[in-house]
Design a protein around this motif. Sequence first.
Motif, PDB file in Angstrom:
ATOM      1  N   TYR A  90      -8.619  12.983  35.339  1.00  0.00           N
ATOM      2  CA  TYR A  90      -7.455  11.351  35.448  1.00  0.00           C
ATOM      3  C   TYR A  90      -7.588  11.682  36.884  1.00  0.00           C
ATOM      4  O   TYR A  90      -6.324  10.640  37.577  1.00  0.00           O
ATOM      5  CB  TYR A  90      -6.345  11.587  34.917  1.00  0.00           C
ATOM      6  CG  TYR A  90      -6.874  11.363  33.201  1.00  0.00           C
ATOM      7  CD1 TYR A  90      -6.880  10.012  33.110  1.00  0.00           C
ATOM      8  CD2 TYR A  90      -7.107  11.920  32.269  1.00  0.00           C
ATOM      9  CE1 TYR A  90      -6.807   9.933  31.147  1.00  0.00           C
ATOM     10  CE2 TYR A  90      -7.768  12.130  30.920  1.00  0.00           C
ATOM     11  CZ  TYR A  90      -7.715  11.061  30.589  1.00  0.00           C
ATOM     12  OH  TYR A  90      -7.961  10.308  29.404  1.00  0.00           O
ATOM     13  N   ALA A 147      -2.509   9.103  43.987  1.00  0.00           N
ATOM     14  CA  ALA A 147      -2.134   7.636  43.222  1.00  0.00           C
ATOM     15  C   ALA A 147      -3.665   6.921  43.548  1.00  0.00           C
ATOM     16  O   ALA A 147      -4.057   7.828  45.055  1.00  0.00           O
ATOM     17  CB  ALA A 147      -0.667   6.599  44.225  1.00  0.00           C
ATOM     18  N   ARG A 184      -8.495   2.873  40.018  1.00  0.00           N
ATOM     19  CA  ARG A 184     -10.010   2.806  39.384  1.00  0.00           C
ATOM     20  C   ARG A 184     -10.011   1.854  38.322  1.00  0.00           C
ATOM     21  O   ARG A 184      -9.481   1.652  37.613  1.00  0.00           O
ATOM     22  CB  ARG A 184      -9.405   4.355  38.706  1.00  0.00           C
ATOM     23  CG  ARG A 184     -11.488   4.875  38.164  1.00  0.00           C
ATOM     24  CD  ARG A 184     -10.718   5.722  37.844  1.00  0.00           C
ATOM     25  NE  ARG A 184      -9.531   6.728  36.813  1.00  0.00           N
ATOM     26  CZ  ARG A 184      -8.829   7.689  37.981  1.00  0.00           C
ATOM     27  NH1 ARG A 184      -8.718   8.329  38.688  1.00  0.00           N
ATOM     28  NH2 ARG A 184      -7.790   8.198  36.906  1.00  0.00           N
ATOM     29  N   ASN A 229      -7.357   0.142  36.943  1.00  0.00           N
ATOM     30  CA  ASN A 229      -6.038  -0.027  37.172  1.00  0.00           C
ATOM     31  C   ASN A 229      -5.256   0.367  38.145  1.00  0.00           C
ATOM     32  O   ASN A 229      -6.544   1.352  39.798  1.00  0.00           O
ATOM     33  CB  ASN A 229      -6.721   1.528  36.062  1.00  0.00           C
ATOM     34  CG  ASN A 229      -6.834   0.710  34.659  1.00  0.00           C
ATOM     35  OD1 ASN A 229      -5.620   0.088  33.039  1.00  0.00           O
ATOM     36  ND2 ASN A 229      -8.191   0.815  34.266  1.00  0.00           N
ATOM     37  N   VAL A 230      -4.267   1.030  38.485  1.00  0.00           N
ATOM     38  CA  VAL A 230      -4.068   2.028  39.366  1.00  0.00           C
ATOM     39  C   VAL A 230      -2.902   2.823  38.130  1.00  0.00           C
ATOM     40  O   VAL A 230      -2.710   2.819  37.518  1.00  0.00           O
ATOM     41  CB  VAL A 230      -2.509   1.255  40.196  1.00  0.00           C
ATOM     42  CG1 VAL A 230      -3.074  -0.156  41.195  1.00  0.00           C
ATOM     43  CG2 VAL A 230      -1.772   0.127  39.195  1.00  0.00           C
ATOM     44  N   TRP A 231      -3.314   4.217  39.185  1.00  0.00           N
ATOM     45  CA  TRP A 231      -2.699   5.430  38.333  1.00  0.00           C
ATOM     46  C   TRP A 231      -2.100   6.021  38.830  1.00  0.00           C
ATOM     47  O   TRP A 231      -2.624   5.769  40.678  1.00  0.00           O
ATOM     48  CB  TRP A 231      -3.286   5.956  38.073  1.00  0.00           C
ATOM     49  CG  TRP A 231      -5.072   6.548  38.944  1.00  0.00           C
ATOM     50  CD1 TRP A 231      -5.610   5.366  39.459  1.00  0.00           C
ATOM     51  CD2 TRP A 231      -5.008   7.667  39.067  1.00  0.00           C
ATOM     52  NE1 TRP A 231      -6.681   6.602  40.108  1.00  0.00           N
ATOM     53  CE2 TRP A 231      -5.548   8.016  40.792  1.00  0.00           C
ATOM     54  CE3 TRP A 231      -3.550   8.945  39.806  1.00  0.00           C
ATOM     55  CZ2 TRP A 231      -5.862   8.835  41.502  1.00  0.00           C
ATOM     56  CZ3 TRP A 231      -4.135   9.739  40.728  1.00  0.00           C
ATOM     57  CH2 TRP A 231      -4.962  10.292  41.259  1.00  0.00           C
ATOM     58  N   SER A 291       4.129   2.055  31.912  1.00  0.00           N
ATOM     59  CA  SER A 291       2.084   2.275  31.590  1.00  0.00           C
ATOM     60  C   SER A 291       1.761   1.763  30.773  1.00  0.00           C
ATOM     61  O   SER A 291       2.162   1.437  29.774  1.00  0.00           O
ATOM     62  CB  SER A 291       2.602   3.411  32.014  1.00  0.00           C
ATOM     63  OG  SER A 291       3.392   4.454  32.582  1.00  0.00           O
ATOM     64  N   HIS A 306      -1.145   3.264  29.354  1.00  0.00           N
ATOM     65  CA  HIS A 306      -1.492   4.748  29.081  1.00  0.00           C
ATOM     66  C   HIS A 306      -1.082   5.668  30.506  1.00  0.00           C
ATOM     67  O   HIS A 306      -0.864   5.715  31.171  1.00  0.00           O
ATOM     68  CB  HIS A 306      -2.923   4.833  29.650  1.00  0.00           C
ATOM     69  CG  HIS A 306      -4.011   5.854  28.886  1.00  0.00           C
ATOM     70  ND1 HIS A 306      -5.014   6.551  29.161  1.00  0.00           N
ATOM     71  CD2 HIS A 306      -3.651   6.679  28.019  1.00  0.00           C
ATOM     72  CE1 HIS A 306      -5.186   7.628  28.823  1.00  0.00           C
ATOM     73  NE2 HIS A 306      -4.636   7.605  27.327  1.00  0.00           N
ATOM     74  N   VAL A 336      -0.220  11.849  34.185  1.00  0.00           N
ATOM     75  CA  VAL A 336      -0.378  10.436  34.830  1.00  0.00           C
ATOM     76  C   VAL A 336      -0.541   9.417  33.883  1.00  0.00           C
ATOM     77  O   VAL A 336      -0.194   8.848  33.380  1.00  0.00           O
ATOM     78  CB  VAL A 336      -1.904  10.869  34.681  1.00  0.00           C
ATOM     79  CG1 VAL A 336      -2.597   9.744  35.603  1.00  0.00           C
ATOM     80  CG2 VAL A 336      -2.624  12.263  35.485  1.00  0.00           C
ATOM     81  N   GLU A 357      -0.987   4.846  33.920  1.00  0.00           N
ATOM     82  CA  GLU A 357      -2.133   4.045  34.340  1.00  0.00           C
ATOM     83  C   GLU A 357      -1.457   2.743  33.835  1.00  0.00           C
ATOM     84  O   GLU A 357      -0.450   2.751  32.771  1.00  0.00           O
ATOM     85  CB  GLU A 357      -3.578   4.631  33.401  1.00  0.00           C
ATOM     86  CG  GLU A 357      -3.444   5.516  33.877  1.00  0.00           C
ATOM     87  CD  GLU A 357      -5.338   6.021  33.703  1.00  0.00           C
ATOM     88  OE1 GLU A 357      -6.409   6.159  34.475  1.00  0.00           O
ATOM     89  OE2 GLU A 357      -4.886   6.079  31.944  1.00  0.00           O
ATOM     90  N   ARG A 358      -1.368   2.105  34.535  1.00  0.00           N
ATOM     91  CA  ARG A 358      -1.557   0.347  34.403  1.00  0.00           C
ATOM     92  C   ARG A 358      -2.923  -0.558  35.250  1.00  0.00           C
ATOM     93  O   ARG A 358      -3.078   0.134  35.989  1.00  0.00           O
ATOM     94  CB  ARG A 358       0.120  -0.474  34.853  1.00  0.00           C
ATOM     95  CG  ARG A 358       0.134  -1.048  34.208  1.00  0.00           C
ATOM     96  CD  ARG A 358       2.192  -1.269  34.070  1.00  0.00           C
ATOM     97  NE  ARG A 358       2.542  -1.666  33.052  1.00  0.00           N
ATOM     98  CZ  ARG A 358       3.374  -2.330  33.134  1.00  0.00           C
ATOM     99  NH1 ARG A 358       4.601  -2.096  33.343  1.00  0.00           N
ATOM    100  NH2 ARG A 358       3.927  -3.039  32.146  1.00  0.00           N
ATOM    101  N   SER A 359      -3.077  -1.212  33.943  1.00  0.00           N
ATOM    102  CA  SER A 359      -3.410  -2.692  34.013  1.00  0.00           C
ATOM    103  C   SER A 359      -3.332  -3.283  35.488  1.00  0.00           C
ATOM    104  O   SER A 359      -2.113  -3.970  35.401  1.00  0.00           O
ATOM    105  CB  SER A 359      -4.370  -3.047  33.012  1.00  0.00           C
ATOM    106  OG  SER A 359      -3.759  -3.613  32.490  1.00  0.00           O
TER     107      SER A 359
END
Length: 450
Positions: free
Chosen positions: A298, A360, A363, A366-368, A409, A411, A424, A426-428
């Motif tokens: 990730y 950060a 991907r 999504n941003v992570w 988030s 995820h 970690v 993640e958000r679309s």
Amino acid sequence: MSDCWKCEGAAEADRCKLIAETARVFIVYFTPDGLITYVNKFAEEVGGRLRQDVIGQNLLLYIPEREHVKVHNEIRRVLEGEISLDFESLIITASGEEREMLWSGCRVINENGVTEGIVASGIDVTDARRFRDALAKSEHLYRTLVDHSLAGIFIVQDGKFVYANHRAEEIAGYTVEETWEFSILTTLVHPDYRALVADRMSKRLAGEPVTDRYEYVMITKSGQLKVVEIWSTMIEHNARPAILATVIDISDRKRAEEARIAFECELERQKADFYKQAITAVTQGVLEIMEPEMIERYLSDPVIDVPISEPSHVTMTRYLIRDTVVRAGMKGDRMEGFMLAVGEAAANALKHTGGGQVMAGVRDGNVWAAVIDDGPGMDTLLLTQAVFRKGFSTKPSLGLGYTFILEGSDHVVLSTGPTGTIVVMERSLVAPRVPNILDLPKPWDKSIKS
């Protein structure tokens, strides 16, 4: 069963007396009507009474009143010709403390066949039955005790056994005579422990301070490896230094201990797996708990990778990530929620572990962002509270405000443990479309086939 029999010869009697006086067992000799005529040095230590204060006293001086009937019955059995083995009773010390004892005993018969008395030896098993040896006062009084001891007893001189009881021969698999043909150090002691045993023996014989108790692995005559526990002390035998030792085979105890530890580890693993699955289920898959090696994927291709060790670093990091998020096309409440989640995780790392690392990137739509620290992490029980209770805080944990992190988030992947924590988020870039009820099929719509 046969009765005890006497030492023959002054040298043998002296050796028996030496064994009795140095034995770490409670030895008492009393007449058929219960009057004490002898106690050894260890009996003085355990009972807290000097021998001159107990000689001539009734044996029941040592026995709590509720045990009198049981002890009377056991003495009667011995007077009738039985040898008492593994008889348990309590004794009461001079200070009023009760100690649990494991006894063996036999009667003493004179030349006319008349019972002169009873000799008994007791092992103090209050502290996990640590002392299991029984030695003898004379060939008549003590050898029977030694031969029926729960522990192996031997005397070592010049690297050879000069005396060993039946239990010692049982544990090693060799008779005393067989040990004269080889060095006990190189034959009976496992190579990994030879230096230890040799060092203890040489220091003891030199009179240097050394612990009385230690463990080593014994190689028996059959080649079997046994873990043994040994207590030893220096004595004089035939006017020369020797080592008197007791040995107990603790292989079964060690295996049981290893099995218990393995069971507890497995129980902890299953408990951790249960909490991980429960957390994933309750958060409907938003939060996943992973092992560190699984979370590495990730963290690929970051566009931001900065350390944080002071509050200004957190502010700068939030600015950099906000700029990346805006450039990627996220805006509005989704962006603000994500920034709140990232800021919460970074602030917690700084507050509870002194800092860490923030990464950060963007991907697959999504941003992570990841916050990494090397603090003590959280245990399983604290983790569940940190995740589900707003404002929950425990100083050693990183676990403050995980509800904010989850709300901001889509995820979250988390790894936490003694070596550190990685979270970690993640958000679309675009909010997932929520189906409108008008878009759902109607149960009365006959165009839909069942």
